[in-house]
Structures are given as C-alpha cells and as structure tokens.
Design an enzyme around this catalytic site. Sequence first.
Site, PDB file in Angstrom:
ATOM      1  N   THR A 132       0.826  -1.214   0.000  1.00  0.00           N
ATOM      2  CA  THR A 132       0.000   0.000   0.000  1.00  0.00           C
ATOM      3  C   THR A 132       0.861   1.266   0.000  1.00  0.00           C
ATOM      4  OG1 THR A 132      -1.485   1.284   1.436  1.00  0.00           O
ATOM      5  CG2 THR A 132      -0.088  -0.282   2.536  1.00  0.00           C
ATOM      6  N   ASP A 133       0.285   2.358  -0.465  1.00  0.00           N
ATOM      7  CA  ASP A 133       0.981   3.646  -0.403  1.00  0.00           C
ATOM      8  C   ASP A 133       1.040   4.182   1.026  1.00  0.00           C
ATOM      9  OD1 ASP A 133      -1.708   4.332  -0.073  1.00  0.00           O
ATOM     10  OD2 ASP A 133      -1.763   5.803  -1.698  1.00  0.00           O
ATOM     11  N   GLU A 134       0.237   3.577   1.931  1.00  0.00           N
ATOM     12  CA  GLU A 134       0.178   4.107   3.298  1.00  0.00           C
ATOM     13  C   GLU A 134       1.497   3.913   4.041  1.00  0.00           C
ATOM     14  OE1 GLU A 134      -3.521   3.412   5.357  1.00  0.00           O
ATOM     15  OE2 GLU A 134      -4.597   3.172   3.469  1.00  0.00           O
ATOM     16  N   TYR A 158      -1.934  -0.465  10.964  1.00  0.00           N
ATOM     17  CA  TYR A 158      -2.052  -1.140   9.671  1.00  0.00           C
ATOM     18  C   TYR A 158      -0.832  -0.861   8.802  1.00  0.00           C
ATOM     19  CZ  TYR A 158      -3.311  -1.577   4.734  1.00  0.00           C
ATOM     20  OH  TYR A 158      -3.286  -1.866   3.390  1.00  0.00           O
ATOM     21  N   LYS A 162       2.215  -3.313   7.359  1.00  0.00           N
ATOM     22  CA  LYS A 162       2.464  -3.483   5.906  1.00  0.00           C
ATOM     23  C   LYS A 162       3.914  -3.090   5.601  1.00  0.00           C
ATOM     24  CE  LYS A 162       0.048  -4.560   2.979  1.00  0.00           C
ATOM     25  NZ  LYS A 162      -0.278  -5.921   2.428  1.00  0.00           N
TER      26      LYS A 162
HETATM   27  P1  NAD Z   1      -9.564  -7.457   2.223  1.00  0.00           P
HETATM   28  O1  NAD Z   1      -9.540  -7.147   3.684  1.00  0.00           O
HETATM   29  O2  NAD Z   1     -10.805  -7.192   1.448  1.00  0.00           O
HETATM   30  O3  NAD Z   1      -9.216  -9.013   2.006  1.00  0.00           O
HETATM   31  C1  NAD Z   1      -8.185  -9.653   2.684  1.00  0.00           C
HETATM   32  C2  NAD Z   1      -8.310 -11.147   2.438  1.00  0.00           C
HETATM   33  O4  NAD Z   1      -7.228 -11.810   3.124  1.00  0.00           O
HETATM   34  C3  NAD Z   1      -9.604 -11.764   2.970  1.00  0.00           C
HETATM   35  O5  NAD Z   1     -10.151 -12.663   2.029  1.00  0.00           O
HETATM   36  C4  NAD Z   1      -9.161 -12.505   4.233  1.00  0.00           C
HETATM   37  O6  NAD Z   1      -9.964 -13.642   4.521  1.00  0.00           O
HETATM   38  C5  NAD Z   1      -7.741 -12.903   3.850  1.00  0.00           C
HETATM   39  N1  NAD Z   1      -6.888 -13.119   5.038  1.00  0.00           N
HETATM   40  C6  NAD Z   1      -6.754 -12.285   6.101  1.00  0.00           C
HETATM   41  N2  NAD Z   1      -5.919 -12.842   7.006  1.00  0.00           N
HETATM   42  C7  NAD Z   1      -5.496 -14.022   6.479  1.00  0.00           C
HETATM   43  C8  NAD Z   1      -4.612 -15.030   6.915  1.00  0.00           C
HETATM   44  N3  NAD Z   1      -3.988 -14.946   8.098  1.00  0.00           N
HETATM   45  N4  NAD Z   1      -4.396 -16.102   6.120  1.00  0.00           N
HETATM   46  C9  NAD Z   1      -5.025 -16.207   4.912  1.00  0.00           C
HETATM   47  N5  NAD Z   1      -5.890 -15.288   4.457  1.00  0.00           N
HETATM   48  C10 NAD Z   1      -6.117 -14.207   5.221  1.00  0.00           C
HETATM   49  O7  NAD Z   1      -8.320  -6.690   1.621  1.00  0.00           O
HETATM   50  P2  NAD Z   1      -8.155  -6.022   0.172  1.00  0.00           P
HETATM   51  O8  NAD Z   1      -8.737  -4.668   0.204  1.00  0.00           O
HETATM   52  O9  NAD Z   1      -8.587  -6.983  -0.864  1.00  0.00           O
HETATM   53  O10 NAD Z   1      -6.566  -5.854   0.138  1.00  0.00           O
HETATM   54  C11 NAD Z   1      -5.731  -6.838  -0.471  1.00  0.00           C
HETATM   55  C12 NAD Z   1      -4.280  -6.392  -0.332  1.00  0.00           C
HETATM   56  O11 NAD Z   1      -4.107  -5.133  -0.955  1.00  0.00           O
HETATM   57  C13 NAD Z   1      -3.834  -6.216   1.130  1.00  0.00           C
HETATM   58  O12 NAD Z   1      -2.523  -6.698   1.242  1.00  0.00           O
HETATM   59  C14 NAD Z   1      -3.880  -4.720   1.345  1.00  0.00           C
HETATM   60  O13 NAD Z   1      -2.931  -4.309   2.320  1.00  0.00           O
HETATM   61  C15 NAD Z   1      -3.526  -4.215  -0.043  1.00  0.00           C
HETATM   62  N6  NAD Z   1      -4.070  -2.875  -0.369  1.00  0.00           N
HETATM   63  C16 NAD Z   1      -5.410  -2.650  -0.330  1.00  0.00           C
HETATM   64  C17 NAD Z   1      -5.889  -1.385  -0.685  1.00  0.00           C
HETATM   65  C18 NAD Z   1      -7.375  -1.082  -0.708  1.00  0.00           C
HETATM   66  O14 NAD Z   1      -7.736   0.064  -1.020  1.00  0.00           O
HETATM   67  N7  NAD Z   1      -8.265  -2.026  -0.446  1.00  0.00           N
HETATM   68  C19 NAD Z   1      -5.002  -0.364  -1.030  1.00  0.00           C
HETATM   69  C20 NAD Z   1      -3.639  -0.634  -1.023  1.00  0.00           C
HETATM   70  C21 NAD Z   1      -3.186  -1.911  -0.706  1.00  0.00           C
HETATM   71  P1  TYD Z   2     -10.845   3.977   4.120  1.00  0.00           P
HETATM   72  O1  TYD Z   2     -11.768   3.535   3.032  1.00  0.00           O
HETATM   73  O2  TYD Z   2     -10.968   3.346   5.474  1.00  0.00           O
HETATM   74  O3  TYD Z   2      -9.356   3.814   3.540  1.00  0.00           O
HETATM   75  P2  TYD Z   2      -7.946   4.328   4.163  1.00  0.00           P
HETATM   76  O4  TYD Z   2      -8.124   4.731   5.546  1.00  0.00           O
HETATM   77  O5  TYD Z   2      -7.105   3.086   4.038  1.00  0.00           O
HETATM   78  O6  TYD Z   2      -7.490   5.432   3.244  1.00  0.00           O
HETATM   79  O7  TYD Z   2     -11.001   5.538   4.311  1.00  0.00           O
HETATM   80  C1  TYD Z   2     -10.791   6.435   3.229  1.00  0.00           C
HETATM   81  C2  TYD Z   2     -10.928   7.844   3.760  1.00  0.00           C
HETATM   82  O8  TYD Z   2     -12.297   8.056   4.165  1.00  0.00           O
HETATM   83  C3  TYD Z   2     -10.083   8.099   5.000  1.00  0.00           C
HETATM   84  O9  TYD Z   2      -9.578   9.427   4.934  1.00  0.00           O
HETATM   85  C4  TYD Z   2     -11.054   7.967   6.160  1.00  0.00           C
HETATM   86  C5  TYD Z   2     -12.382   8.424   5.554  1.00  0.00           C
HETATM   87  N1  TYD Z   2     -13.602   7.775   6.106  1.00  0.00           N
HETATM   88  C6  TYD Z   2     -14.657   8.569   6.555  1.00  0.00           C
HETATM   89  O10 TYD Z   2     -14.616   9.804   6.503  1.00  0.00           O
HETATM   90  N2  TYD Z   2     -15.778   7.942   7.069  1.00  0.00           N
HETATM   91  C7  TYD Z   2     -15.874   6.582   7.150  1.00  0.00           C
HETATM   92  O11 TYD Z   2     -16.899   6.063   7.657  1.00  0.00           O
HETATM   93  C8  TYD Z   2     -14.777   5.784   6.662  1.00  0.00           C
HETATM   94  C9  TYD Z   2     -14.836   4.294   6.731  1.00  0.00           C
HETATM   95  C10 TYD Z   2     -13.663   6.430   6.152  1.00  0.00           C
END
Ligand code: NAD
Ligand code: TYD
Length: 351
Positions: A132-134, A158, A162
Amino acid sequence: MILVTGGAGFIGANFVLDWFRQSDEAVLNVDKLTYAGNLGTLQSLQGNPKHVFARVDICDRAALDALFAEHKPRAVLHFAAESHVDRSIHGPADFVQTNVVGTFTLLEATRQYWNALPGAEKAAFRFLHVSTDEVFGSLSTTDPQFSETTPYAPNSPYSATKAGSDHLVRAYHHTYGLPVLTTNCSNNYGPYQFPEKLIPLMIANALAGKPLPVYGDGQNVRDWLYVGDHCSAIREVLARGQSGETYNVGGWNEKKNLEVVHTLCDLLDEMRPKAAGSYRDQITYVADRAGHDRRYAIDARKLERELGWKPAETFETGLRKTVLWYLDNHAWVAGVQSGEYQNWVAKHYAA
Ligand code: NAD
Ligand code: TYD
C-alpha cells in the site's frame, strides 16, 4: 499454476475473476476466510477445476508446505492481509499476526520450495507482494506525490505492519536472492469491496437511509484506483517486472473525502432518486480518526515508463460503474452485512 493468497477478499477476488477472463492457467486460492473473505464473490468459479480453493491461514507453515508440495506454483501473489485502518486502531494484534508473521511464514515456505526448484523454474519463479501507499506516511497539500524512493514513514498500526512485511520481502531478495516484486498502490474501489471502507459504506448507508459519517473536516485526500486497473497492473508486473523492484500503482485521482461523498450522493440522486430531498442531506460529520493521515498521492510514472501500464478508468467512469454494481448486487452486500459486521458498526460508530 499461480498461488494467490487472500483471493476471497476484495482485491484478491477481483484479481482471480479477472485472471480467468484473460488466462486458462490454474489458480490455487489460499484464504483463511476472515470477516473480509467471502466465497460468494467467487460463485461464478464454482465447478471450475482450474480454481482450487484452500481455507488456510498464511501463519500455518505446515499447511503452506503441503500446498507448495502438492501444487508446485510458478508464482505467489500475496494479497492476504488485515486491511482496514480503523480496525487496526481498535485491535492491532491481528495486523501484526497476519501482515508481519503471516508474510514471514509465507516467505519461509516459499524460500524452501523455491530453493529446491530446478534451474529454469527457479529463475522464472516470482513472489509478488501487494502493498500500500500508506507505508510512505502522510503528505501535505503541497508535497510531491509518493514515488518508489520516498522514505517509509507509516503512521497507523495497519501501515506499520504493511511496512514491516515490505521490508521482509525486500530482505528475502537481498539476502537469499528470492525473486520478488512489490507493488504499492493507492486506495482501491470497485465491486465486492467490504462495506467498512469509505465508498461502499457510503453507498450502503445512503440506500439504507442512514447517516453518511464523514471523519473530521472531510478534507483528507485519497488517490483512487479502480480495482480492475489495479488487477491489470499486477498482471503486467508479474509478467514483465524486474525482480527486486518496487512499483507504485495509482489512478491519478486525488480527491478530498467530502468530494467523493458528494459525487456518490449525486450519482445516487440520479440513479435511485429519493422520494424527497438529496442523499447529501444524510451527510453527518463525526469524530476524526486517531492519527488520520491527511493526504496520499501516488506517482505511477515508473510503471508507465517501464511497463507501459496506465489506468483505463477515470474516477468518473469507475465510480459510476461501482455505484451501478452496488445497486445491482444488493444481495451480495446484504450477505456480508452479517452479525460480525453489525458488531463492527455498533462498536466503531457508537461515539
Ligand atoms: P480485504 O480485507 O478485502 O481481504 C483480505 C483477504 O485476506 C480476505 O479474504 C481474508 O480472509 C484474507 N486473510 C486475512 N488474514 C489471512 C490469513 N492470516 N491467512 C489467509 N488469508 C487471510 O483486503 P483487500 O482490500 O482486498 O486488500 C488486499 C491487499 O491489498 C492487502 O494486502 C492490502 O494491504 C492491499 N491494499 C489494499 C488497498 C485497498 O484500497 N483495499 C489499497 C492498497 C493496498
Ligand atoms: P478507508 O476507506 O478506510 O481507507 P484508508 O483509511 O485506508 O485510506 O477511508 C478512506 C478515507 O475516508 C479516509 O480518509 C477515512 C475516511 N472515512 C470517513 O470519513 N468515514 C468513514 O466512515 C470511513 C470508513 C472512512
């Protein structure tokens, strides 16, 4: 075949579904099925012998060893993680366990398997780590976007976990020569995202007539990436990325949270008008997130320059598709809004 971890979650499942639209190579899908994992998302793959699902925790070394020995993947794509910042504030332990210990365990199992591969297969093998970019921390409004060389400065449990996993992946390349690739992407949105994250939460709450909870002043900036574009970037990096390199993936869509919520309300007003008034009337300001990062923004030029990747969706086209998907797939949303989801909403939004 390829081994995908977390393939029942939001991005992993979109990736697996996309993969089968482009390729006939089999997928071993390894997922623990936490609250965020949902086999309903993969329903269209039921009966497809090329999709093998294993309910396994990535912290379980013996189970991973057995899967490697049986299925002999040519690559690992590591999506599995605890992924929600707010949950990491309430309970960081699961994040350390899955994101750090789980990634370490997966790296160890991979290293043992990879070491025993014959020459050509060993050279062609890849471990692609999805991050992630975070990990880069928070930008001011005038800072340049994150590049691949921005120093790490994670601020939440988080992002700290990561960052830890990214460092382990880097070290396994540097120390053991494991052929790794790391992608750091911005906020994803699109179909099958769990309604705890901003965009699906706002759509679900709007349709249910509930408040739309905007944290703080709503001026925090995120850089939005359509999940289908993220999947195409990962396929490119897997196919042509340089071992040991990291690639930033972004959609060139920096938006303030309030802007996102306004746009969602306007789309819903157009597509599913209320009997009276606008969905904007449901917007409510709530207490800010602890340690809330102000701005994320990705410079994705390396991926474009070196691999020719560019996002296909603009925020406007991607958001419209996403809202339509949620309107058409109420059953999926209702399915994941189970007991556990209700507990989360009650606990987190109580204040
Ligand atoms: P998500 O939370 O929707 O899904 C995570 C999946 O991992 C789930 O299916 C869960 O059951 C599985 N999981 C969790 N713990 C586990 C374990 N111990 N063993 C096996 N499986 C396990 O997450 P996502 O949004 O699909 O994110 C996927 C990846 O992308 C993550 O690594 C996250 O850090 C990264 N990412 C997500 C975003 C975003 O905006 N969603 C942005 C940047 C990076
Ligand atoms: P989120 O989808 O949780 O992603 P991340 O924190 O990983 O960027 O949140 C996106 C942005 O939206 C973040 O600045 C927090 C804000 N947010 C709200 O304002 N209200 C909400 O209920 C949630 C879940 C997020």
